[in-house]
Motif scaffolding. Structure first.
Motif, short mmCIF file in Angstrom:
data_model
loop_
_atom_site.label_atom_id
_atom_site.label_comp_id
_atom_site.label_asym_id
_atom_site.label_seq_id
_atom_site.Cartn_x
_atom_site.Cartn_y
_atom_site.Cartn_z
N TYR A 139 1.43 4.97 4.44
CA TYR A 139 0.09 4.41 4.40
C TYR A 139 -0.74 5.03 3.28
CZ TYR A 139 0.78 2.73 9.25
OH TYR A 139 1.23 2.11 10.38
N GLU A 168 -6.74 4.84 3.16
CA GLU A 168 -7.56 3.77 3.75
C GLU A 168 -6.81 3.12 4.91
OE1 GLU A 168 -10.97 1.08 3.86
OE2 GLU A 168 -10.57 3.14 3.27
N GLN A 169 -5.54 2.88 4.74
CA GLN A 169 -4.76 2.24 5.80
C GLN A 169 -4.65 3.12 7.04
OE1 GLN A 169 -1.19 1.42 3.59
NE2 GLN A 169 -1.89 -0.61 2.91
N ARG A 189 -6.74 2.87 10.39
CA ARG A 189 -6.47 2.00 11.54
C ARG A 189 -6.27 2.81 12.81
NH1 ARG A 189 -1.41 0.74 13.07
NH2 ARG A 189 -1.81 -1.50 13.09
N GLY A 234 -0.04 -5.91 3.73
CA GLY A 234 -1.34 -5.57 3.18
C GLY A 234 -2.46 -6.33 3.85
N PHE A 236 -3.08 -4.96 7.38
CA PHE A 236 -3.87 -3.74 7.39
C PHE A 236 -5.34 -4.02 7.07
CE2 PHE A 236 0.29 -1.49 6.23
CZ PHE A 236 0.56 -1.23 7.57
N LYS A 237 -5.60 -5.01 6.22
CA LYS A 237 -6.98 -5.38 5.94
C LYS A 237 -7.65 -5.92 7.20
CE LYS A 237 -6.49 -6.40 0.99
NZ LYS A 237 -6.50 -7.47 -0.05
N ASN A 270 2.55 -3.82 -0.32
CA ASN A 270 1.73 -4.84 0.32
C ASN A 270 2.45 -6.17 0.41
OD1 ASN A 270 -0.34 -3.06 0.71
ND2 ASN A 270 -1.45 -3.63 -1.13
#
Length: 205
Positions: free
Chosen positions: A126, A129-130, A133, A155, A158-159, A205
């Motif tokens: 990861y 940022e990921q 989660r 990707g 995860f967004k 991603n």
């Protein structure tokens, strides 16, 4: 609704209340699935696997055992769709395989709604940022599940997870719960299929 109050207290009350209600209502179905799997899998009814939960703390996720442990010539497990049992395929098509995770909800390992708990081996892959989660409890269903699941890239998943983390509120949870029920009724994209299997995450991603 006050968001910190919802996230810290009200969401948990809803999780416990709904999980108990669903387990009671579906108990005959739950028992039937246990009996069928017991005979099909020679006594093995449940599948347990360690997953990262809130703040990446480990917990054991509980599912109905819908797959065998068949391996290929290289000693590695075959793809999920090659290991699904006949009864397991039915349970997955009806989303019944997810019912035991309600026990995880009661144990406070999971919430009804949140980012799906993945595998520990993905964490080193990861981005910082990921990894956010894991700043909320993982869920049985989530924003990514109603927005494509296996039809979108990792990707994008995860967004969607991070969108949920940043916008967690009562209204969003209600929306996800309603859309999840619609997908279950229509049998659309909640579980992976032969046409759209979930590929392992490799850090891209």
């Amino acid at each position: 609704m006050n968001q910190p109050l919802y996230q810290k207290f009200i969401k948990r009350i809803i999780d416990v209340s709904v999980a108990l209600l669903v387990l009671i209502v579906t108990s005959p179905l739950f028992l039937l699935a246990c009996i069928l799997l017991f005979f099909q899998n020679r006594g093995k009814v449940f599948f347990y696997q360690q997953r990262p939960g809130y703040q990446e703390r480990p917990f054991r996720i509980i599912k109905f055992r819908t797959m065998t442990d068949r391996k290929g010539g290289d000693g590695q497990l075959l793809a999920d769709v090659q290991r699904i049992t006949p009864i397991g395929r039915i349970l997955r098509s009806l989303s019944i395989d997810e019912l035991p995770q309600l026990i995880n909800v009661l144990k406070h390992d999971m919430s009804l709604i949140g980012p799906r708990p993945l595998l520990f081996k993905y964490i080193p892959l990861y981005t910082p940022e990921q990894r956010r989660r894991h700043s909320v409890l993982p869920g049985i269903t989530g924003w990514a599940q109603i927005n494509g699941r296996n039809g979108i890239s990792w990707g994008e998943k995860f967004k969607h997870d991070l969108y949920y983390v940043d916008h967690l509120c009562f209204g969003l949870d209600v929306k996800i719960a309603f859309l999840t029920m619609l997908k279950i009724i229509k049998r659309e994209g909640i579980n992976q299929s032969e046409k759209r299997p979930m590929m392992p995450f490799d850090g891209t991603n």
